[in-house]
Design an enzyme around this catalytic site. Structure first.
Site, PDB file in Angstrom:
ATOM      1  N   LYS A 148      -2.684  -4.312 -13.497  1.00  0.00           N
ATOM      2  CA  LYS A 148      -1.644  -5.333 -13.355  1.00  0.00           C
ATOM      3  C   LYS A 148      -2.205  -6.694 -13.750  1.00  0.00           C
ATOM      4  O   LYS A 148      -3.224  -7.131 -13.212  1.00  0.00           O
ATOM      5  CB  LYS A 148      -1.222  -5.396 -11.896  1.00  0.00           C
ATOM      6  CG  LYS A 148       0.206  -5.032 -11.662  1.00  0.00           C
ATOM      7  CD  LYS A 148       0.474  -5.109 -10.192  1.00  0.00           C
ATOM      8  CE  LYS A 148       1.928  -5.146  -9.913  1.00  0.00           C
ATOM      9  NZ  LYS A 148       2.179  -5.352  -8.497  1.00  0.00           N
TER      10      LYS A 148
HETATM   11  C1  E4P Z   1       5.229  -5.140  -7.391  1.00  0.00           C
HETATM   12  O1  E4P Z   1       4.741  -4.846  -8.453  1.00  0.00           O
HETATM   13  C2  E4P Z   1       5.179  -6.514  -6.838  1.00  0.00           C
HETATM   14  O2  E4P Z   1       3.869  -6.935  -6.631  1.00  0.00           O
HETATM   15  C3  E4P Z   1       5.977  -6.574  -5.577  1.00  0.00           C
HETATM   16  O3  E4P Z   1       7.194  -5.888  -5.792  1.00  0.00           O
HETATM   17  C4  E4P Z   1       6.227  -7.989  -5.085  1.00  0.00           C
HETATM   18  O4  E4P Z   1       7.152  -7.965  -4.049  1.00  0.00           O
HETATM   19  P1  E4P Z   1       7.423  -9.233  -3.115  1.00  0.00           P
HETATM   20  O5  E4P Z   1       8.045 -10.294  -3.955  1.00  0.00           O
HETATM   21  O6  E4P Z   1       8.356  -8.734  -2.065  1.00  0.00           O
HETATM   22  O7  E4P Z   1       6.106  -9.664  -2.567  1.00  0.00           O
END
Ligand code: E4P
Length: 267
Positions: free
Chosen positions: A95
């Site tokens: 990521k």
């Molecule tokens: C997933 O890839 C993201 O890191 C995650 O969905 C972020 O979610 P949030 O905005 O609820 O922290």
């Protein structure tokens, strides 16, 4: 639509896999921190991550995030994560944020370098369709538009609402928005829809992961839009199963099964 589970908690991953609905896992440093402070307590982080990868198995990609903001550092971290962990189940995806606050376009440079080396990238923190287009062009395997955080942004910055007071994290915000928008983006689902539409126009192989999902209606909208994937926290997966009439129906059928002597069939 594929479903990824958005958690680093192994108990949640195992439980959701047992339901037969999990196609992959996404983590981020905040989710890893939460998991390490609870069920990972006392364990070494390397071992904990290896356990996640083993539980996921070779058919379920697991996104692991880099921690730096400069391209050279992110590339090094990504290579290290890949070398260290991809041998476990061959399911590591890195990521990378689409951009960092340094103003030097570090995200895109990182995505390009990693995709050229054959390391799959999930480009994260996508807040505009334009960012998604550039990330796909640079070679991202996945792009993750953050629906919930855009809903938060519109509610706080455009409507002047206070999180935790005027709205809660899981509260639904309408797909078509209200009377305000963020540079033409009316809501989180509107962002996801526009990202899907643009990548579809040009047949990119990049898959769209509807991310930052906070409630069941956002999942429904992601599926209506045709997002390839939604990454969903465990509590939202639970919420997706709930309806009072389902519970009422099960209770009544159980009572009537007893009264009809169903038990005889199974004895
Ligand atoms: C997933 O890839 C993201 O890191 C995650 O969905 C972020 O979610 P949030 O905005 O609820 O922290």
């Amino acid at each position: 639509m594929k479903i990824f589970i958005d958690t680093a908690k192994i108990s949640e991953i195992k439980e959701a896999i047992s339901w037969g609905i999990v196609d992959g896992i996404t983590t981020n440093p905040s989710l890893v921190r939460k998991a390490m402070e609870t069920e990972g307590k006392g364990k070494k982080i390397d071992e904990y991550i290896k356990d996640i990868l083993k539980v996921a198995g070779e058919d379920r990609p697991v996104s692991l995030e880099v921690m730096s903001v400069a391209s050279g550092d992110m590339i090094r971290e990504a290579e290290l994560l890949y070398e260290k962990f991809n041998g476990i189940a061959g399911n590591v995806v890195i990521k990378v944020p689409v951009n960092t606050y340094t103003g030097d376009y570090e995200g895109l440079k990182t995505i390009k370098a990693l995709s050229e080396k054959g390391i799959p990238v999930n480009c994260t923190l996508i807040m505009t369709p334009e960012q998604a287009l550039l990330a796909a062009k640079a070679g991202a395997r996945y792009v993750s538009p953050f629906a919930g955080r855009i809903d938060d942004y519109i509610r706080t910055m455009k409507l002047g609402l206070t999180p935790g007071k005027d709205f809660q994290k899981g509260d639904y915000y309408p797909w078509d928005g209200t009377d305000v928008d963020d540079n033409g983006i009316r809501s989180g689902s509107d962002l996801v829809e526009k990202v899907v539409m643009i990548l579809d126009n040009y047949d990119y192989e990049t898959e769209v992961i509807a991310s930052s999902i906070r409630n069941a209606r956002q999942v429904r909208e992601a599926a209506m839009i045709g997002a390839h994937i939604a990454t969903i926290p465990f509590n939202v997966l639970q919420e997706m199963l709930l309806h009072p009439k389902t519970e009422e129906g099960v209770k009544k059928f159980s009572e009537d099964a007893e009264k009809a002597n169903y038990r005889e069939i199974f004895s």
